[in-house]
Design a protein around this motif. Structure first.
Motif, PDB file in Angstrom:
ATOM      1  N   UNK A   1       0.851  -1.197   0.000  1.00 30.15           N
ATOM      2  CA  UNK A   1       0.000   0.000   0.000  1.00 30.15           C
ATOM      3  C   UNK A   1       0.883   1.242   0.000  1.00 30.15           C
ATOM      4  N   UNK A   2       0.580   2.145  -0.902  1.00 26.83           N
ATOM      5  CA  UNK A   2       1.224   3.454  -1.011  1.00 26.83           C
ATOM      6  C   UNK A   2       0.352   4.280  -1.955  1.00 26.83           C
ATOM      7  N   UNK A   3       0.639   5.545  -2.181  1.00 29.60           N
ATOM      8  CA  UNK A   3      -0.262   6.349  -3.014  1.00 29.60           C
ATOM      9  C   UNK A   3      -0.482   5.817  -4.425  1.00 29.60           C
ATOM     10  N   UNK A   4       0.455   5.012  -4.943  1.00 25.94           N
ATOM     11  CA  UNK A   4       0.292   4.471  -6.293  1.00 25.94           C
ATOM     12  C   UNK A   4      -0.379   3.095  -6.284  1.00 25.94           C
ATOM     13  N   UNK A   5      -0.701   2.624  -5.120  1.00 27.49           N
ATOM     14  CA  UNK A   5      -1.409   1.345  -4.954  1.00 27.49           C
ATOM     15  C   UNK A   5      -2.183   1.415  -3.629  1.00 27.49           C
ATOM     16  N   UNK A   6      -3.222   2.238  -3.570  1.00 28.17           N
ATOM     17  CA  UNK A   6      -3.862   2.543  -2.280  1.00 28.17           C
ATOM     18  C   UNK A   6      -4.769   1.459  -1.710  1.00 28.17           C
ATOM     19  N   UNK A   7      -5.338   0.613  -2.544  1.00 31.64           N
ATOM     20  CA  UNK A   7      -6.223  -0.477  -2.093  1.00 31.64           C
ATOM     21  C   UNK A   7      -7.265   0.012  -1.081  1.00 31.64           C
ATOM     22  N   UNK A   8      -7.922   1.093  -1.398  1.00 30.28           N
ATOM     23  CA  UNK A   8      -8.839   1.698  -0.436  1.00 30.28           C
ATOM     24  C   UNK A   8     -10.032   0.811  -0.115  1.00 30.28           C
ATOM     25  N   UNK A   9     -10.476   0.000  -1.076  1.00 30.56           N
ATOM     26  CA  UNK A   9     -11.622  -0.870  -0.808  1.00 30.56           C
ATOM     27  C   UNK A   9     -11.271  -1.925   0.236  1.00 30.56           C
ATOM     28  N   UNK A  10     -10.075  -2.499   0.118  1.00 27.37           N
ATOM     29  CA  UNK A  10      -9.645  -3.518   1.082  1.00 27.37           C
ATOM     30  C   UNK A  10      -9.384  -2.874   2.445  1.00 27.37           C
ATOM     31  N   UNK A  11      -8.712  -1.725   2.443  1.00 27.26           N
ATOM     32  CA  UNK A  11      -8.434  -1.041   3.711  1.00 27.26           C
ATOM     33  C   UNK A  11      -9.733  -0.702   4.438  1.00 27.26           C
ATOM     34  N   UNK A  12     -10.727  -0.265   3.693  1.00 26.54           N
ATOM     35  CA  UNK A  12     -12.020   0.067   4.311  1.00 26.54           C
ATOM     36  C   UNK A  12     -12.664  -1.183   4.911  1.00 26.54           C
ATOM     37  N   UNK A  13     -12.625  -2.306   4.177  1.00 32.44           N
ATOM     38  CA  UNK A  13     -13.203  -3.558   4.669  1.00 32.44           C
ATOM     39  C   UNK A  13     -12.544  -3.948   5.986  1.00 32.44           C
ATOM     40  N   UNK A  14     -11.230  -3.856   6.044  1.00 30.01           N
ATOM     41  CA  UNK A  14     -10.493  -4.243   7.236  1.00 30.01           C
ATOM     42  C   UNK A  14     -10.765  -3.290   8.397  1.00 30.01           C
ATOM     43  N   UNK A  15     -10.681  -2.002   8.129  1.00 27.90           N
ATOM     44  CA  UNK A  15     -10.817  -1.035   9.213  1.00 27.90           C
ATOM     45  C   UNK A  15     -12.224  -1.022   9.808  1.00 27.90           C
ATOM     46  N   UNK A  16     -13.227  -1.350   9.009  1.00 29.42           N
ATOM     47  CA  UNK A  16     -14.590  -1.459   9.547  1.00 29.42           C
ATOM     48  C   UNK A  16     -14.689  -2.545  10.600  1.00 29.42           C
ATOM     49  N   UNK A  17     -13.791  -3.505  10.544  1.00 30.11           N
ATOM     50  CA  UNK A  17     -13.793  -4.631  11.480  1.00 30.11           C
ATOM     51  C   UNK A  17     -12.691  -4.489  12.532  1.00 30.11           C
ATOM     52  N   UNK A  18     -12.116  -3.297  12.616  1.00 28.32           N
ATOM     53  CA  UNK A  18     -11.031  -3.024  13.572  1.00 28.32           C
ATOM     54  C   UNK A  18      -9.815  -3.914  13.344  1.00 28.32           C
ATOM     55  N   UNK A  19      -9.612  -4.324  12.100  1.00 21.75           N
ATOM     56  CA  UNK A  19      -8.434  -5.091  11.721  1.00 21.75           C
ATOM     57  C   UNK A  19      -7.342  -4.106  11.297  1.00 21.75           C
ATOM     58  N   UNK A  20      -6.166  -4.245  11.877  1.00 25.85           N
ATOM     59  CA  UNK A  20      -5.067  -3.325  11.571  1.00 25.85           C
ATOM     60  C   UNK A  20      -4.557  -3.571  10.151  1.00 25.85           C
ATOM     61  N   UNK A  21      -4.353  -2.500   9.421  1.00 30.80           N
ATOM     62  CA  UNK A  21      -3.821  -2.559   8.057  1.00 30.80           C
ATOM     63  C   UNK A  21      -2.323  -2.275   8.091  1.00 30.80           C
ATOM     64  N   UNK A  22      -1.539  -3.221   7.608  1.00 29.52           N
ATOM     65  CA  UNK A  22      -0.097  -3.015   7.482  1.00 29.52           C
ATOM     66  C   UNK A  22       0.244  -2.738   6.027  1.00 29.52           C
ATOM     67  N   UNK A  23       1.178  -1.807   5.824  1.00 28.22           N
ATOM     68  CA  UNK A  23       1.580  -1.417   4.471  1.00 28.22           C
ATOM     69  C   UNK A  23       3.023  -1.827   4.213  1.00 28.22           C
ATOM     70  N   UNK A  24       3.194  -2.864   3.355  1.00 32.20           N
ATOM     71  CA  UNK A  24       4.563  -3.192   2.959  1.00 32.20           C
ATOM     72  C   UNK A  24       4.914  -2.454   1.673  1.00 32.20           C
ATOM     73  N   UNK A  25       6.210  -2.333   1.426  1.00 29.83           N
ATOM     74  CA  UNK A  25       6.725  -1.482   0.333  1.00 29.83           C
ATOM     75  C   UNK A  25       6.112  -0.081   0.396  1.00 29.83           C
ATOM     76  N   UNK A  26       6.060   0.530   1.590  1.00 34.99           N
ATOM     77  CA  UNK A  26       5.470   1.875   1.687  1.00 34.99           C
ATOM     78  C   UNK A  26       6.302   2.933   0.978  1.00 34.99           C
TER      79      UNK A  26
END
Length: 282
Positions: A172-197
């Protein structure tokens, strides 16, 4: 955003704490891993992200043991590799990772990617739950799962399989934001980790990034790490260079404005790593 530091943590749904920045060792040669990881710990990092497939679990963990800090002060992650999907193979891989680390327990164990099909994914999860119940692993999660894989696992857990998805790790980074997945996770209080930031340093000459670095008197890398933090993610920057390991941690004395963050909303999808999220169709 409340003031945070390199030692700040988020509460996982498992009840444990995860530091807000991790030190990544992806593609770090095993012969330098212990040295650079120990340096990262000396500089204040309290979170090390390794994986069986990286070939440096033993060295990463040796740095933790040799740091002089109490084991409970450092958060250590490893992952079940794609080639070890399925209950029996995963169980063996988990046992090998636990033995390689020799830390008493692994803080977080992830399924590295969703390859192998439904039966193997769920069998791998079952092996992780068993390791957790035995006290060898504290928290469980996934990496590179598309939403359909996340929902499949969520349904399995709700059916009585046990465990909780505590972390989802993605490029995850500005050129690969994956906002749909991040939203799904954060709605469930699942921490989102960003590799290759840091986008593997392939975007450092982008005008939008250079402008923000100049505006804040920071490096492009620091702007990217800060972007992740302000999105509520746990970035996992990696480096084998001491000055950059330090630089990547010096991101708590400035903030990106709403306008700055908006300028990094690029509406693009250009990952620099493998992309199981898109590639895994079953």
């Amino acid at each position: 955003m409340a003031p945070i530091s390199l030692q700040s943590t988020y509460k996982l749904v498992s009840g444990y704490e995860i530091p807000v920045v991790g030190f990544g060792v992806y593609q770090t040669p095993s012969d330098v891993t212990e040295k650079v990881t120990r340096k990262a710990i000396e500089l204040g990092y309290r979170h090390v992200d390794s994986a069986k497939v990286y070939g440096n679990e033993k060295e990463s963990a040796a740095a933790i043991r040799g740091s002089g800090l109490d084991r409970s002060k450092i958060f250590y992650t490893s992952k079940v590799p794609s080639k070890c999907m399925g209950y029996e193979k995963a169980k063996k891989a988990i046992e090998e990772s636990i033995a390689a680390a020799n830390l008493g327990y692994i803080d977080l164990m992830l399924i590295h990617a969703p390859y192998g099909g439904k039966e193997d994914r769920l069998g791998t999860w079952r092996a992780l739950v068993e390791a957790q119940k035995a006290g060898h692993v504290r928290s469980l999660g996934v990496s590179n799962f598309a939403i359909q894989h996340l929902e499949e696992l969520e349904e399995y857990i709700k059916s009585g399989a046990g465990g909780q998805i505590t972390v989802g790790q993605y490029e995850i980074h500005p050129w690969c934001p994956r906002e749909d997945i991040a939203e799904w996770l954060q709605k469930r209080n699942i921490v989102v980790e960003a590799y290759s930031p840091l986008v593997q340093a392939t975007r450092m000459k982008e005008p939008v990034l250079q402008n923000l670095a100049k505006k804040h008197g920071k490096t492009e890398a620091q702007v990217l790490v800060r972007w992740s933090l302000q999105k509520g993610y746990v970035p996992l920057p990696k480096s084998v260079t001491e000055s950059r390991i330090l630089e990547n941690s010096q991101v708590f004395d400035f903030a990106l404005s709403d306008e700055d963050m908006a300028s990094l909303k690029l509406n693009t999808y250009e990952p620099v790593c493998w992309d199981p999220v898109r590639d895994c169709k079953i």
